[in-house]
Design a protein around this motif. Structure first.
Motif, mmCIF file in Angstrom:
data_model
loop_
_atom_site.group_PDB
_atom_site.id
_atom_site.type_symbol
_atom_site.label_atom_id
_atom_site.label_comp_id
_atom_site.label_asym_id
_atom_site.label_seq_id
_atom_site.Cartn_x
_atom_site.Cartn_y
_atom_site.Cartn_z
ATOM 1 N N PHE A 139 -21.099 -4.601 -19.589
ATOM 2 C CA PHE A 139 -19.675 -4.752 -19.278
ATOM 3 C C PHE A 139 -18.986 -3.386 -19.292
ATOM 4 N N LEU A 140 -19.250 -2.604 -20.331
ATOM 5 C CA LEU A 140 -18.637 -1.286 -20.453
ATOM 6 C C LEU A 140 -19.081 -0.362 -19.319
ATOM 7 N N ARG A 141 -20.359 -0.419 -18.962
ATOM 8 C CA ARG A 141 -20.884 0.401 -17.863
ATOM 9 C C ARG A 141 -20.167 0.050 -16.565
ATOM 10 N N ALA A 142 -20.000 -1.238 -16.299
ATOM 11 C CA ALA A 142 -19.311 -1.679 -15.080
ATOM 12 C C ALA A 142 -17.855 -1.239 -15.086
ATOM 13 N N LEU A 143 -17.207 -1.326 -16.239
ATOM 14 C CA LEU A 143 -15.808 -0.915 -16.354
ATOM 15 C C LEU A 143 -15.659 0.567 -16.031
ATOM 16 N N PHE A 144 -16.517 1.410 -16.604
ATOM 17 C CA PHE A 144 -16.450 2.844 -16.330
ATOM 18 C C PHE A 144 -16.793 3.153 -14.875
ATOM 19 N N ASN A 145 -17.793 2.464 -14.309
ATOM 20 C CA ASN A 145 -18.122 2.680 -12.896
ATOM 21 C C ASN A 145 -16.933 2.335 -12.015
#
Length: 155
Positions: free
Chosen positions: A73-79
């Motif tokens: 989730f965090l990776r997608a948010l930053f991307n």
């Protein structure tokens, strides 16, 4: 972080989910639950060590599945934030080695069969009902059943 997460939910999650309201509600809940202490932090202050610590803590305290989904989730948010031009930098959730997750296998128990077949009998979609029956009684795989072709033979 809170502002970026809110924008992510409103501008990305809702527009890409098959059930937008449900997805938005879950994403907001997940952010508040697992990133609550990060809400007032600047996005650029989140470091890879922070993500690793969170991943390890969640994996130990709650479970590997939750820890992995949280990092994803965090990776997608930053991307998304990078693509949207809200933030620039190296995604701190990239390259985090996820925990191994054993796949679960679930079988109907003998005591559940009667209730299962009663529910299946009430299914309005005849094709689905036939598909499940065929799969249950033959043990054939989904792809094999979907590729079957029926030929009517006249005697």
């Amino acid at each position: 972080m809170d502002d970026v997460a809110t924008q992510y939910v409103e501008k990305h999650v809702k527009s890409h989910a098959s059930r937008p309201d449900q997805a938005a509600k879950f994403a907001t809940w997940q952010f508040k639950k697992y990133f609550g202490t990060w809400r007032n932090r600047k996005v650029g202050s989140i470091r890879k060590t922070d993500v690793l610590d969170l991943h390890d803590r969640l994996g130990r305290d709650i479970g590997h599945h939750t820890a992995n989904r949280t990092v994803q989730f965090l990776r997608a948010l930053f991307n998304w934030a990078g693509e949207a031009g809200i933030w620039q930098g190296v995604n701190p959730a990239t390259g985090i080695k996820l925990f191994h997750e054993a796949k679960r296998t679930r079988f109907l128990q003998p005591t559940e069969l009667h209730q299962f077949f009663l529910a299946l009998k009430k299914e309005k979609n005849i094709d689905l009902r036939d598909f499940v029956n065929l799969a249950m009684w033959t043990g054939a795989r989904r792809g094999d059943i979907l590729s079957m072709r029926w030929k009517i033979c006249h005697s």
